[in-house]
Design a protein around this motif. Structure first.
Motif, short mmCIF file in Angstrom:
data_model
loop_
_atom_site.label_atom_id
_atom_site.label_comp_id
_atom_site.label_asym_id
_atom_site.label_seq_id
_atom_site.Cartn_x
_atom_site.Cartn_y
_atom_site.Cartn_z
N ALA A 133 51.83 44.20 41.22
CA ALA A 133 51.18 45.23 40.41
C ALA A 133 51.60 45.14 38.95
CB ALA A 133 51.50 46.62 40.97
N ALA A 134 52.90 44.98 38.71
CA ALA A 134 53.40 44.90 37.33
C ALA A 134 52.81 43.69 36.60
CB ALA A 134 54.92 44.83 37.33
N ARG A 135 52.69 42.58 37.31
CA ARG A 135 52.13 41.37 36.69
C ARG A 135 50.67 41.58 36.32
NH1 ARG A 135 49.95 36.80 39.40
NH2 ARG A 135 50.87 37.51 41.37
N PHE A 136 49.90 42.18 37.23
CA PHE A 136 48.48 42.39 36.97
C PHE A 136 48.27 43.34 35.79
CE2 PHE A 136 44.31 44.38 38.40
CZ PHE A 136 43.55 43.31 37.95
N ILE A 137 49.05 44.42 35.74
CA ILE A 137 48.91 45.37 34.63
C ILE A 137 49.28 44.70 33.31
CG2 ILE A 137 49.73 47.55 33.67
CD1 ILE A 137 47.90 47.80 36.11
N LYS A 138 50.32 43.90 33.31
CA LYS A 138 50.72 43.21 32.08
C LYS A 138 49.62 42.27 31.61
CE LYS A 138 54.14 42.74 29.13
NZ LYS A 138 54.70 43.91 28.40
N GLN A 139 48.99 41.59 32.56
CA GLN A 139 47.93 40.65 32.21
C GLN A 139 46.69 41.35 31.66
OE1 GLN A 139 47.77 38.85 36.11
NE2 GLN A 139 48.77 36.97 35.43
N THR A 140 46.38 42.52 32.21
CA THR A 140 45.18 43.23 31.74
C THR A 140 45.45 44.08 30.51
OG1 THR A 140 45.62 45.12 33.21
CG2 THR A 140 44.25 43.34 34.08
N GLY A 141 46.72 44.45 30.27
CA GLY A 141 47.06 45.27 29.12
C GLY A 141 46.80 46.75 29.32
N PHE A 142 46.72 47.20 30.58
CA PHE A 142 46.46 48.61 30.84
C PHE A 142 47.67 49.47 30.52
CE2 PHE A 142 46.29 52.38 33.57
CZ PHE A 142 45.02 52.86 33.25
N SER A 143 47.41 50.70 30.13
CA SER A 143 48.45 51.69 29.86
C SER A 143 48.05 53.01 30.50
CB SER A 143 48.65 51.86 28.36
OG SER A 143 49.57 52.90 28.09
N GLY A 144 48.97 53.63 31.23
CA GLY A 144 48.68 54.92 31.85
C GLY A 144 49.09 54.94 33.30
N VAL A 145 48.58 55.93 34.01
CA VAL A 145 48.88 56.11 35.44
C VAL A 145 47.89 55.29 36.26
CG1 VAL A 145 48.99 57.77 37.33
CG2 VAL A 145 49.83 58.41 35.07
N ILE A 146 48.37 54.66 37.33
CA ILE A 146 47.49 53.90 38.22
C ILE A 146 47.72 54.31 39.67
CG2 ILE A 146 47.45 51.90 36.67
CD1 ILE A 146 49.31 50.51 38.79
N ASP A 147 46.69 54.11 40.46
CA ASP A 147 46.72 54.30 41.91
C ASP A 147 46.00 53.11 42.52
OD1 ASP A 147 46.37 55.06 44.56
OD2 ASP A 147 44.91 56.63 44.11
N LEU A 148 46.74 52.22 43.17
CA LEU A 148 46.17 50.99 43.73
C LEU A 148 46.14 51.06 45.25
CD1 LEU A 148 48.03 48.22 41.68
CD2 LEU A 148 46.00 49.52 41.04
N ASP A 149 45.08 50.53 45.83
CA ASP A 149 44.98 50.33 47.28
C ASP A 149 44.94 48.84 47.56
OD1 ASP A 149 44.78 53.04 48.30
OD2 ASP A 149 42.84 53.14 47.32
N LEU A 150 45.83 48.39 48.42
CA LEU A 150 45.88 46.98 48.79
C LEU A 150 45.94 46.88 50.31
CD1 LEU A 150 48.24 47.44 46.29
CD2 LEU A 150 47.69 45.00 46.11
N ARG A 151 45.47 45.76 50.82
CA ARG A 151 45.57 45.50 52.26
C ARG A 151 46.31 44.20 52.48
NH1 ARG A 151 40.94 46.94 56.52
NH2 ARG A 151 41.86 48.96 56.02
N PHE A 152 47.37 44.28 53.28
CA PHE A 152 48.13 43.08 53.64
C PHE A 152 47.40 42.38 54.78
CE2 PHE A 152 51.49 40.98 56.20
CZ PHE A 152 51.86 40.03 55.25
N ASP A 153 47.03 41.13 54.54
CA ASP A 153 46.28 40.33 55.51
C ASP A 153 47.27 39.41 56.22
OD1 ASP A 153 44.57 38.68 56.92
OD2 ASP A 153 43.14 38.45 55.29
N ARG A 154 47.56 39.71 57.48
CA ARG A 154 48.54 38.92 58.22
C ARG A 154 48.07 37.49 58.48
NH1 ARG A 154 48.52 43.75 61.41
NH2 ARG A 154 50.23 45.13 60.84
N ARG A 155 46.78 37.27 58.37
CA ARG A 155 46.26 35.92 58.63
C ARG A 155 46.71 34.91 57.59
NH1 ARG A 155 40.07 37.54 58.86
NH2 ARG A 155 40.81 38.42 56.88
N ASP A 156 46.85 35.36 56.35
CA ASP A 156 47.30 34.44 55.29
C ASP A 156 48.52 34.94 54.54
OD1 ASP A 156 46.26 36.44 53.70
OD2 ASP A 156 44.49 35.31 53.08
N GLY A 157 49.05 36.12 54.93
CA GLY A 157 50.28 36.63 54.32
C GLY A 157 50.11 37.13 52.89
N GLN A 158 48.90 37.52 52.52
CA GLN A 158 48.65 37.96 51.15
C GLN A 158 48.32 39.46 51.09
OE1 GLN A 158 45.50 35.28 49.76
NE2 GLN A 158 47.02 34.25 48.50
N TYR A 159 48.76 40.09 49.99
CA TYR A 159 48.35 41.45 49.66
C TYR A 159 47.08 41.36 48.82
CZ TYR A 159 52.91 43.08 51.26
OH TYR A 159 54.02 43.36 52.02
#
Length: 416
Positions: free
Chosen positions: A267-293
């Motif tokens: 999350a921190a990396r993505f926000i830094k890359q986009t340059g967002f500032s403020g409060v965020i609420d993220l929804d992610l799904r962990f996929d056990r098939r490939d081990g990725q969020y």
């Protein structure tokens, strides 16, 4: 509390649309109000749970749909600023409000409002399913494979090649400003089911068709954080969603705080890359098939369940926002791992639905270290009873309708 807020700077809950039973707004009023910050809120009327809170200094009844012209909404906010009469921190609770603030920063700042400065178009792009997917691809953030059909012919082509089931979502967050193509997250089981549903989407389907991440091979996670003007996290929290309503595809009904450094770093990396500032609420799904969020949703504002999260210093994302915008330090601390959040009016039906499905969340602690209720608070009971009064009859009917929509045949069910 090991910190002091600026009690001369009020907070304003900014919301557009008709959803009076919003526990997130009540949570923000209590969070800052308990510290002595004067709190104000835009409400549908004077009899909403938010308006009933003992910590609310003043309600501004203003019934909106979210479909109004932006200039009209800005004018209304300027009038509210004049009535408050001093610099005020804006706390948006929906995408319409967050995007409106970002796209009209100058007149709102001139009116005396305080809010994080951000690139004008960024919140709209992040709130859009297509815009978010494009940003994820651009910055190497995992997300479900997706298609964005521009015509019925595109849907026919997709139906011939896609692996079913798939998930359909409205492409833009602002479904209240038009007629939504689908009612929330919709699971589509077959190619013929997609063709049949798509006939009602018009010449230009406003949908995203997304790969289905099977719940048996996945787990839902959430990230709430506040980022300062340099896109540096001043408060970062991670948790796992145990239940939602409608099941597997709606708002959080029950969740736990669970430490997840990998998710926080993503999350921190993505926000830094986009340059967002403020409060965020993220929804992610962990996929056990490939081990990725995989990032599903980016809400560029306070999430309704934000009070799940608080660090050892007593900081949640709303308190971090107020402290930072008033020039005060945001105390650091570890999050209260194992803490639980329950939304009383929707968790019971969600519990029954999840028991029938047999779904469990492996990372949920077996025992909570403490529980935060969305509505009930001993020091502020009136919002709870106001919620019950407004919820019992129409609310029960609404829950049933949501459940029916979620279980109906080949074009519905648990989604991404």
């Amino acid at each position: 509390m090991p910190f002091a807020v600026d009690r001369d700077v009020p907070g304003l809950i900014v919301k557009f649309g008709d959803y009076p039973l919003h526990h997130g707004g009540v949570g923000a009023i209590r969070s800052l109000g308990r510290l002595g910050v004067p709190m104000y809120a835009i409400t549908e009327d004077r009899y909403t749970p938010a308006a009933a809170s003992r910590y609310l200094r003043g309600a501004f009844p203003w019934r909106t749909t979210g479909a109004e012209e932006p200039e009209r909404l800005v004018e209304g906010l300027v009038r509210i600023a004049r009535r408050i009469g001093r610099p005020t921190v804006m706390i948006p609770t929906d995408e319409e409000a967050a995007v409106l603030i970002a796209e009209h920063q100058d007149p709102l700042a001139d009116a005396g409002y305080l809010f994080p400065r951000v690139e004008r178009e960024l919140p709209r792009r992040l709130a859009s399913k297509q815009g978010l997917h494009e940003l994820c691809v651009e910055h190497g953030i995992p997300s479900p494979a997706a298609a964005f059909p521009q015509s019925y012919a595109d849907i026919e082509e997709f139906a011939e090649k896609a692996r079913f089931p798939v998930v359909a979502k409205n492409r833009e967050a602002f479904t209240r400003r038009s007629h939504p193509a689908v009612n929330g997250t919709t699971r589509i089981a077959t190619a013929n089911g997609l063709r049949q549903l798509a006939r009602g989407w018009g010449e230009k389907p406003g949908v995203i068709l997304q790969e289905y991440l099977p719940r048996e091979q996945a787990e839902d996670w959430i990230v709430h954080s506040y980022f300062d003007r340099d896109s540096t996290p001043r408060a970062m929290f991670t948790g796992v969603k145990v239940r939602s309503w409608p099941p597997h595809a709606g708002m959080t009904a029950n969740a736990y705080v669970v430490d997840n450094p990998e998710l926080a770093d993503l999350a921190a990396r993505f926000i830094k890359q986009t340059g967002f500032s403020g409060v965020i609420d993220l929804d992610l799904r962990f996929d056990r098939r490939d081990g990725q969020y995989k990032l599903l949703d980016f809400n560029p504002r306070m999430g309704a369940q934000f009070r799940l999260f608080e660090n050892e210093a007593g900081i949640d994302v709303v308190r971090a926002l107020h402290l930072d915008l008033t020039g005060r330090a945001v105390p650091e601390g570890e999050q209260r791992a194992g803490h639980r959040y329950v939304v009383e009016n929707i968790d019971l039906p969600a519990l029954l639905a999840y028991r029938r499905s047999g779904y469990t969340t492996p990372h949920a602690p077996s025992r909570a270290s403490g529980t935060e209720l969305a509505w009930w608070a001993a020091d502020d009971p009136r919002p709870f009873f106001t919620m019950l009064a407004r919820f019992v009859r129409p609310g029960a009917k609404h829950l049933y309708q949501l459940w029916q929509t979620n279980r109906r045949g080949s074009t519905s069910g648990p989604g991404v």
